[in-house]
Design a protein around this motif. Sequence first.
Motif, PDB file in Angstrom:
ATOM      1  N   THR A 206      46.518  23.740-102.753  1.00 26.15           N
ATOM      2  CA  THR A 206      46.247  24.721-101.697  1.00 26.15           C
ATOM      3  C   THR A 206      45.441  24.083-100.580  1.00 26.15           C
ATOM      4  O   THR A 206      45.698  24.315 -99.394  1.00 26.15           O
ATOM      5  N   VAL A 296      42.196  41.782 -96.884  1.00 23.94           N
ATOM      6  CA  VAL A 296      41.686  41.430 -98.208  1.00 23.94           C
ATOM      7  C   VAL A 296      40.172  41.419 -98.108  1.00 23.94           C
ATOM      8  O   VAL A 296      39.605  40.685 -97.291  1.00 23.94           O
ATOM      9  N   HIS A 312      44.370  34.834-103.127  1.00 24.61           N
ATOM     10  CA  HIS A 312      45.234  36.004-103.036  1.00 24.61           C
ATOM     11  C   HIS A 312      45.969  36.045-101.697  1.00 24.61           C
ATOM     12  O   HIS A 312      47.196  36.188-101.647  1.00 24.61           O
ATOM     13  N   ILE A 313      45.235  35.887-100.619  1.00 21.82           N
ATOM     14  CA  ILE A 313      45.839  36.033 -99.292  1.00 21.82           C
ATOM     15  C   ILE A 313      46.719  34.830 -98.930  1.00 21.82           C
ATOM     16  O   ILE A 313      47.692  34.961 -98.182  1.00 21.82           O
ATOM     17  N   GLN A 315      48.427  32.889-101.186  1.00 18.75           N
ATOM     18  CA  GLN A 315      49.555  32.674-102.106  1.00 18.75           C
ATOM     19  C   GLN A 315      50.519  33.848-102.186  1.00 18.75           C
ATOM     20  O   GLN A 315      51.617  33.698-102.732  1.00 18.75           O
ATOM     21  N   ASP A 316      50.136  35.003-101.659  1.00 17.45           N
ATOM     22  CA  ASP A 316      50.987  36.189-101.776  1.00 17.45           C
ATOM     23  C   ASP A 316      51.700  36.446-100.448  1.00 17.45           C
ATOM     24  O   ASP A 316      51.154  37.051 -99.525  1.00 17.45           O
ATOM     25  N   ALA A 317      52.932  35.988-100.335  1.00 15.77           N
ATOM     26  CA  ALA A 317      53.693  36.115 -99.093  1.00 15.77           C
ATOM     27  C   ALA A 317      53.971  37.579 -98.746  1.00 15.77           C
ATOM     28  O   ALA A 317      53.982  37.965 -97.569  1.00 15.77           O
ATOM     29  N   THR A 318      54.189  38.404 -99.764  1.00 16.05           N
ATOM     30  CA  THR A 318      54.438  39.831 -99.521  1.00 16.05           C
ATOM     31  C   THR A 318      53.210  40.496 -98.924  1.00 16.05           C
ATOM     32  O   THR A 318      53.305  41.305 -97.986  1.00 16.05           O
ATOM     33  N   LEU A 319      52.038  40.156 -99.457  1.00 13.87           N
ATOM     34  CA  LEU A 319      50.780  40.695 -98.920  1.00 13.87           C
ATOM     35  C   LEU A 319      50.598  40.257 -97.467  1.00 13.87           C
ATOM     36  O   LEU A 319      50.243  41.072 -96.607  1.00 13.87           O
ATOM     37  N   GLN A 320      50.842  38.999 -97.190  1.00 19.92           N
ATOM     38  CA  GLN A 320      50.707  38.517 -95.815  1.00 19.92           C
ATOM     39  C   GLN A 320      51.596  39.309 -94.863  1.00 19.92           C
ATOM     40  O   GLN A 320      51.164  39.700 -93.776  1.00 19.92           O
ATOM     41  N   THR A 322      52.769  42.347 -95.254  1.00 17.12           N
ATOM     42  CA  THR A 322      52.246  43.719 -95.150  1.00 17.12           C
ATOM     43  C   THR A 322      51.098  43.777 -94.138  1.00 17.12           C
ATOM     44  O   THR A 322      51.041  44.682 -93.291  1.00 17.12           O
TER      45      THR A 322
END
Length: 347
Positions: A206, A296, A312-313, A315-320, A322
Motif C-alpha cells: 500500500t 471515513v 479501508h478508504i 482498498q475499498d473501490a466501492t466505498l471510494q 460512493t
Amino acid sequence: MHIWIDGRAACSASRTGKGQWVLRTVAALLKRTTVTILTDGSAVPELWQNGNATIRSLPKGIRWHTDARRLIIRSNPDVYIAPSSFIVPALLPRSIRCVPIIHDLIAFQSDPHEWKAKLIERLTLKKALKKAAHVCTISMSTKKDLLARFPFVDPDRISVIFAGPLDEHPAQSSPDGETILCPGTLCPRKNQLRLIQAYAGLPQGTRDQYRLLLVGGRGWQDAEIVRLAQETPGVEWRGYVPEEEYRTLLARCTVLAFPSLYEGFGLPVLDALQRGIPVLTSAGGSLPEVTGGYAVTVEPRSVESIRMGLLHILQDATLQETLRTAGPGQAQQFSWDRTAELLLQAV
C-alpha cells in the motif's frame, strides 16, 4: 447597512483557515452592501476590488488595536464585525454595535496551542461576549462549545453562519491513484504526527502505491512532525503552497486525510467533498457536521484507528465511488453567499 470589519487575516501572504473565511465572506458581503475594511497596510486581495469597499489602513502591532478602537468609536458604524481577534471587541464600549465571529474554542482546550494566541483569547473573549450585540459561530459544534464554556450567553444571541468552499465551480478532479493529501499548518492539533505513524504502519504494498503528501507551513511544537516526515519513506512535506498549487494538488489527489483533533469547521474537508474526493477525517467536533456522514471517520487520538481508516478508504473501490458520488451533493449545502446572507440577517 454599512459594515465595518477587521480584514487583516485575509491580507496575509500565507492565508490559513480564518484568512480564507474573512477573504471570501467579505467578497460575498461586497455584492450586497458597503463595507469598510480595516487592514494593517498589507496588500489588499483582488477579490475586494469593488466599488462597495473602503479600505482603512492602520499601523501594525498593538497600535492597530488602539487606533481601530478610536476610529470605530469616532465613526460609529452600523456594525463592527470582528472575525479573527477579540481585542477590539473587548475594548469597545457597549454603545458600539459589535458582532464577534467565533471560529472555535481551541484556546480553551488542554491540547497544545500557540501560547500567545491562547493567552490573548483567554483574556479577551469573555469580555467581548459580554459586550457583543450579537455573536456568530461558523458551526453548530462551535456554538455548542461556546455555550458550554460561557453559559451566561443567551443561545438566541448566537447565530450559526457556516462557511463555503474555496471555489464556486472547481475544475474537475483527476485522481492520480497515488496521493494521500493532508493540508494544514504543522501543529499537534492538526494531528500530522499520528497520521504519519499510521501511514508508516500500512502494508508495504500500500505504501508503495500511495504517498502521503503534507502541505502547510510550520506552526508550533512541530519539530517531531518535521523530523518524522523527513525520515518516513513515502512521506513528503512540501511546506506552505499558494492557492493555485493547492487547487492542483486537490484535483489530483486520491484521498484527503484530515484527522484533526479539533476543528471549528474544516474548510479542506469541504473543498474535497465538493470535488468528489474521498475524505478520511475525525469523528468529533464540527467535521461530521460538514461531511454529513459521507466520509471515513476515525478516532484521531488512536494511530491504529487512523491506520485502519486509511486501509479501508484506500482498498475499498466501492466505498471510494460512493464517497465521490455523494460528496458534491453534501458540499452544496454550504456557500459564501449563504454565509453572507446569514451574517446580514444576524447583524
